[in-house]
Write an enzyme that holds these catalytic residues in place. Sequence first.
Site, PDB file in Angstrom:
ATOM      1  N   ASP A  22       0.959  -1.371  -0.087  1.00 17.37           N
ATOM      2  CA  ASP A  22       0.066  -0.011   0.086  1.00 17.37           C
ATOM      3  C   ASP A  22       0.847   1.232  -0.096  1.00 17.37           C
ATOM      4  O   ASP A  22       1.815   1.287   0.513  1.00 17.37           O
ATOM      5  CB  ASP A  22      -0.828  -0.025   1.293  1.00 17.37           C
ATOM      6  CG  ASP A  22      -1.973   0.892   1.038  1.00 17.37           C
ATOM      7  OD1 ASP A  22      -2.269   1.491  -0.080  1.00 17.37           O
ATOM      8  OD2 ASP A  22      -2.829   1.046   2.155  1.00 17.37           O
ATOM      9  N   ASN A  70     -10.868  -2.951  -5.612  1.00 12.60           N
ATOM     10  CA  ASN A  70     -10.058  -2.085  -6.475  1.00 12.60           C
ATOM     11  C   ASN A  70     -10.665  -1.803  -7.860  1.00 12.60           C
ATOM     12  O   ASN A  70     -10.318  -0.743  -8.256  1.00 12.60           O
ATOM     13  CB  ASN A  70      -8.585  -2.587  -6.483  1.00 12.60           C
ATOM     14  CG  ASN A  70      -7.721  -2.533  -5.431  1.00 12.60           C
ATOM     15  OD1 ASN A  70      -6.792  -3.278  -5.304  1.00 12.60           O
ATOM     16  ND2 ASN A  70      -7.734  -1.368  -4.692  1.00 12.60           N
TER      17      ASN A  70
END
Length: 247
Positions: A22, A70
């Site tokens: 991330d 996502n």
Amino acid sequence: MKVTLEAIKQRPMPQHIAIIMDGNGRWAKGKGMPRLAGHRVGVQALKSIIIAIDELGIQYLTVYAFSTENWKRPIDEVNGLMELMVEFIDKEIDYLHEKGVRVNPIGDISRLTGKTYDKIMFAQEKTKGNTHIVLNVALNYGGRQEIIRATKAICEEVVQNRLRVEDIDETVFSSYLYTNGQPDPDLLIRPSGELRVSNFLLWQIAYSEFWITNILWPDFSKEHLWQAIWEFQNRDRRYGGLGEKRS
Ligand code: FPP
């Protein structure tokens, strides 16, 4: 304290490390670059961590490359990520194969774009006999989705009289997950300072040690990995019991 390779090699290594890659977007933003540039450098960070994992003799690495959530991102970013995966495989598949890495996609890859799907299947097929490192790449992956998928498969077995309800236990349930046959992650690494699990390996991380850092994924280096492992090696894993230091 600066952790050295020699220091961590003297202690038991984690067998399985999981990473939530991330912070790519924030890394790019901080440099005034498009988000995709962050993902691109994130791929380089992944390569350097695979090399480090190999040096350490760790057998399982699971990385979160694309979550079921996502898809909510702008189409250009989604397509860019799909393209990056194709590029990664084109560029690195021979290296990975030579190193004995088995590329093992986990998640519902049938929803990926055709080109990416074909490339992932190619990488999986080419490396399926490798045993040195298992690289689980979580793609269109969600922990809840994985648990529902396993539950449905188990129900089907029961309906077909191939499995008895009373025989369902943790071992049986685990065998219906994408990570069937693998040890659970000992260590979960979470860069970018977020304090959440983000639907990653919900079942498998029941007893994983967490290592959370503010470092953004594109800046993550093998020295950070060593630091995470060193701290892991100095923790007292009790699995709900009293552990060595307290008993
Ligand atoms: C999270 O950062 C990262 C992702 C959603 C994608 C991670 C993918 C890669 C590193 C590259 C592709 C992988 C392979 C296997 C080639 P973010 O965009 O959420 O960052 P932010 O929170 O700072 O916005």
